[in-house]
Design a protein around this motif. Structure first.
Motif, PDB file in Angstrom:
ATOM      1  N   MET A  83       1.045  -1.331  -0.314  1.00 29.28           N
ATOM      2  CA  MET A  83      -0.084   0.044  -0.326  1.00 29.28           C
ATOM      3  C   MET A  83       1.058   1.653   0.554  1.00 29.28           C
ATOM      4  N   ALA A  84       1.838   1.368   0.773  1.00 30.91           N
ATOM      5  CA  ALA A  84       2.603   2.668   1.191  1.00 30.91           C
ATOM      6  C   ALA A  84       3.105   2.350   0.054  1.00 30.91           C
ATOM      7  N   GLY A 115      -7.694   5.179   1.553  1.00 27.21           N
ATOM      8  CA  GLY A 115      -6.415   4.507   1.441  1.00 27.21           C
ATOM      9  C   GLY A 115      -5.787   4.989   2.537  1.00 27.21           C
ATOM     10  N   MET A 116      -5.935   6.683   2.391  1.00 28.08           N
ATOM     11  CA  MET A 116      -4.627   7.208   3.664  1.00 28.08           C
ATOM     12  C   MET A 116      -4.825   6.973   5.262  1.00 28.08           C
ATOM     13  N   PRO A 131      -4.647   7.950  -3.907  1.00 26.22           N
ATOM     14  CA  PRO A 131      -4.830   7.085  -2.030  1.00 26.22           C
ATOM     15  C   PRO A 131      -5.658   7.774  -2.470  1.00 26.22           C
ATOM     16  N   ALA A 188       1.817   3.924  -3.289  1.00 31.18           N
ATOM     17  CA  ALA A 188       0.929   5.494  -3.099  1.00 31.18           C
ATOM     18  C   ALA A 188       2.130   6.685  -3.140  1.00 31.18           C
ATOM     19  N   GLN A 189       3.544   6.069  -2.614  1.00 31.97           N
ATOM     20  CA  GLN A 189       4.214   5.983  -3.263  1.00 31.97           C
ATOM     21  C   GLN A 189       5.119   6.962  -4.957  1.00 31.97           C
ATOM     22  N   TYR A 215      -5.561   4.605   5.808  1.00 33.58           N
ATOM     23  CA  TYR A 215      -5.635   2.546   6.218  1.00 33.58           C
ATOM     24  C   TYR A 215      -4.353   2.242   6.097  1.00 33.58           C
ATOM     25  N   ILE A 216      -2.825   3.798   5.130  1.00 36.19           N
ATOM     26  CA  ILE A 216      -1.707   3.339   5.448  1.00 36.19           C
ATOM     27  C   ILE A 216      -1.388   4.035   6.574  1.00 36.19           C
ATOM     28  N   GLU A 217      -1.762   4.847   6.877  1.00 38.39           N
ATOM     29  CA  GLU A 217      -1.737   5.695   8.433  1.00 38.39           C
ATOM     30  C   GLU A 217      -2.070   4.844   9.761  1.00 38.39           C
ATOM     31  N   ALA A 225      -1.730   1.655   9.565  1.00 37.56           N
ATOM     32  CA  ALA A 225      -1.109   0.264   9.391  1.00 37.56           C
ATOM     33  C   ALA A 225       0.512   0.633  10.105  1.00 37.56           C
ATOM     34  N   ARG A 226       0.723   1.521   9.154  1.00 38.83           N
ATOM     35  CA  ARG A 226       2.818   2.068   9.520  1.00 38.83           C
ATOM     36  C   ARG A 226       1.984   2.297  11.355  1.00 38.83           C
TER      37      ARG A 226
END
Length: 296
Positions: free
Chosen positions: A1-2, A53-54, A49, A5-6, A56-58, A60-61
């Motif tokens: 996911m990250a 999505g943002m 994202p 996004a990157q 989820y990524i946040e 998860a990190r």
């Protein structure tokens, strides 16, 4: 996911991860199917994202970072007995357990703990202890209550104001509600506790992750039913409010379970006792008001 996004494209993310494009696409599809919402917008320029999505990524990190930090820390400690294998539910680990675990590590540096997460309640992988959500009844497992019985109705202040305010139970039907796919009975339990014959909200939005329910509630997307202990910071900071003190005592909550037919190691007894003491200190006596004068 990250990586998606990157890098913005499946091909670039696949190259960075040393995976095939089909593998990356399949992983993304599986995650979106699990959470029930699109995590990326597909455009001619690539992937971007979505708001979900943002989130989820946040999240998860945060969860992975906390577990990695704890794992590195305990790995450096001298082991006096085999490491304790502990399954942690992501939302409970992120919002309650991991922020407190450093205190246990400082008190008991000789006890090593290995953390894992799981999505299905029947996956045990020979764990020494498992956090579970439910009614406390799992054959072959002894369950100790941790927290989560005190479930309250919350919403963002701007949502409550936009909807005209909540001064009676009838006002609730003007608002959209947010629901976790695996806990749909929360709303029927809530209605039953307050003696509401029929509760028909303006709209229901469902999520695959509880962290998304909380984030959506903070963002003013709807009312949510959440264990008070998981949102103490948001309540204290005013990001969420509990209109009229509405809530109920849930039969489904968080438990620490251990195999019933296996003696606990000395380290696990220490961890369990510390954890239950932390839970009692962090969860105040039930404060939920069921507004009997309104409901009756």
């Amino acid at each position: 996911m990250a990586a998606l996004a990157q890098h913005g494209t499946v091909s670039s993310a696949a190259d960075a991860l040393h995976l095939t494009q089909s593998a990356v696409s399949k992983q993304l599809k599986n995650i979106e199917t699990l959470v029930g919402v699109a995590l990326f917008d597909r455009t001619s320029q690539g992937l971007s994202p979505t708001e979900a999505g943002m989130v989820y990524i946040e999240q998860a990190r945060i969860a992975l970072g906390a577990m990695e930090t704890a794992a590195v820390r305990v790995a450096t400690l001298r082991r006096s007995e085999p490491a304790i294998r502990l399954h942690v539910l992501p939302i409970l680990g992120d919002r309650w357990f991991m922020p407190r675990f450093s205190r246990f590590a400082e008190l008991h540096p000789q006890i090593e703990v290995e953390f894992t997460t799981f999505a299905s309640s029947d996956i045990v992988e020979e764990a020494d202890a498992v956090f579970r959500f439910g009614d406390g009844q799992w054959p072959g497992w002894k369950a100790d209550y941790v927290l989560g019985r005190d479930v309250i109705l919350v919403g963002a202040p701007q949502l409550i104001t936009r909807g005209g305010g909540i001064s009676s139970l009838e006002d609730l039907c003007r608002y959209p509600v947010l629901e976790h796919r695996q806990t749909p009975l929360r709303w029927s339990d809530f209605a039953q506790a307050l003696h509401i014959d029929e509760f028909v909200p303006a709209r229901i939005t469902r999520f695959g992750y509880y962290s998304l329910v909380i984030r959506a509630a903070i963002g003013g997307q709807g009312l949510a039913l959440v264990p008070r202990s998981l949102i103490s910071d948001e309540l204290a900071g005013g990001q969420l409010i509990n209109p009229l003190g509405l809530g109920y005592a849930s039969r489904n909550c968080y438990w620490l379970t251990t195999p019933a037919n296996k003696p606990l190691s000395a380290g696990l007894v220490i961890l369990r006792d510390w954890l239950l003491k932390e839970a009692r200190q962090s969860e105040p006596p039930e404060e939920t008001t069921l507004l009997q004068n309104i409901a009756s």
